[in-house]
Write a protein that holds these residues in place. Structure first.
Motif, PDB file in Angstrom:
ATOM      1  N   GLU A 122       0.786  -1.396  -0.146  1.00 45.71           N
ATOM      2  CA  GLU A 122       0.024  -0.060  -0.152  1.00 45.71           C
ATOM      3  C   GLU A 122       0.908   1.275   0.114  1.00 45.71           C
ATOM      4  OE1 GLU A 122      -3.194   0.168  -0.090  1.00 45.71           O
ATOM      5  OE2 GLU A 122      -3.638  -1.847  -0.064  1.00 45.71           O
ATOM      6  N   ARG A 123       1.700   1.274   0.824  1.00 41.40           N
ATOM      7  CA  ARG A 123       2.787   2.591   0.952  1.00 41.40           C
ATOM      8  C   ARG A 123       3.618   2.695  -0.502  1.00 41.40           C
ATOM      9  NH1 ARG A 123       7.952   2.523   4.319  1.00 41.40           N
ATOM     10  NH2 ARG A 123       8.649   4.619   4.248  1.00 41.40           N
ATOM     11  N   HIS A 150       1.067   4.267  -2.827  1.00 43.74           N
ATOM     12  CA  HIS A 150       1.035   5.442  -2.523  1.00 43.74           C
ATOM     13  C   HIS A 150       2.106   6.362  -3.110  1.00 43.74           C
ATOM     14  CE1 HIS A 150       0.122   9.178  -0.131  1.00 43.74           C
ATOM     15  NE2 HIS A 150       1.493   9.168   0.093  1.00 43.74           N
ATOM     16  N   HIS A 151       3.330   5.865  -2.872  1.00 44.72           N
ATOM     17  CA  HIS A 151       4.803   6.526  -3.483  1.00 44.72           C
ATOM     18  C   HIS A 151       4.938   6.409  -4.777  1.00 44.72           C
ATOM     19  CE1 HIS A 151       5.798   7.991   0.448  1.00 44.72           C
ATOM     20  NE2 HIS A 151       5.801   6.922   1.046  1.00 44.72           N
ATOM     21  N   ARG A 178       2.403   6.682  -6.965  1.00 42.69           N
ATOM     22  CA  ARG A 178       1.434   7.609  -7.346  1.00 42.69           C
ATOM     23  C   ARG A 178       2.173   8.910  -7.402  1.00 42.69           C
ATOM     24  NH1 ARG A 178      -3.439   8.328  -8.380  1.00 42.69           N
ATOM     25  NH2 ARG A 178      -4.022   6.121  -7.674  1.00 42.69           N
ATOM     26  N   GLY A 179       2.842   9.309  -6.383  1.00 41.32           N
ATOM     27  CA  GLY A 179       3.566  10.537  -6.121  1.00 41.32           C
ATOM     28  C   GLY A 179       4.825  10.472  -7.047  1.00 41.32           C
ATOM     29  N   MET A 181      -0.785   0.816  -8.080  1.00 42.60           N
ATOM     30  CA  MET A 181      -0.658  -0.218  -7.599  1.00 42.60           C
ATOM     31  C   MET A 181      -0.167  -1.462  -8.236  1.00 42.60           C
ATOM     32  SD  MET A 181      -1.066  -2.340  -4.730  1.00 42.60           S
ATOM     33  CE  MET A 181      -1.972  -1.419  -3.649  1.00 42.60           C
TER      34      MET A 181
END
Ligand SMILES: [Zn+2]
Length: 194
Positions: free
Chosen positions: A19-20, A23-24, A26-27, A46
């Motif tokens: 998940e983390r 998230h990164h 995406r960034g 993902m």
């Protein structure tokens, strides 16, 4: 009677947090100006995270070895083992083949374990040089053979897709130990690859 010995081969790594990572990812993509709002790309961070996780993981396996009852003393060579790895400098894939051989002393190993050894050490951030040496070191530790030879030929996408764009260029690395270090044995090993 044939005695078998077994050790579990794993590569230690800290527990992944997908998940983390997503998230990164995406960034990371947004920082590069990628628009992720459309339906086709919504899940891309993902997908990217799980794809990288897959390229950097391998299942543990039992490195089962056997008594060399009959005293087999020649080269055991497995050629064209697929290599899929990730360059630790750019985190882009490099792919190719490994040729792995050994001259046994007291222990033999199942051929599939040679391929599993390659896979285990390839599925982590790597350099081709270190991958080659780690496979040789692992077989040396597990088998105490008279010699080990590992040759890897691979194409690095960090070179073929960017930078100098050397599409089709392959890099060859090798590690030879023990009896296979001798020039004649090394030449025989390399000749067997053709
Ligand atoms: Zn690279």
């Amino acid at each position: 009677m044939t005695l078998t010995q077994s050790t579990t081969t794993t590569v230690e790594q800290s527990l992944p947090d997908v998940e983390r990572a997503a998230h990164h990812a995406r960034g990371f993509l947004e920082a590069l100006g990628v628009d992720l709002s459309g339906p086709a790309r919504r899940q891309s961070p993902m997908r990217m995270a799980t794809a990288y996780l897959e390229m950097m993981s391998s299942d543990p396996f039992e490195m089962t070895t056997f008594d060399n009852d009959e005293g087999y003393a020649e080269l055991v060579l497995m050629t064209d083992i697929p290599v899929q790895s990730l360059c630790e400098h750019h985190f882009l894939p490099f792919t190719g083949v490994a040729h792995v051989g050994y001259v046994p002393a007291d222990r033999l190993v199942g051929l599939s374990k040679l391929a599993r050894t390659v896979e285990t050490f390839a599925h982590r951030p790597q350099t081709q040089e270190n991958l080659t040496q780690q496979i040789a070191d692992h077989l040396t530790a597990a088998l105490a053979p008279r010699g080990v030879g590992v040759v890897i030929e691979a194409e690095h996408t960090c070179m073929s897709l960017r930078g100098v764009r050397t599409s089709g260029a392959r890099t060859r690395t090798s590690a030879f130990t023990g009896d296979l270090r001798a020039a004649a044995a090394r030449a025989e090993f390399l000749a067997a690859l053709n």
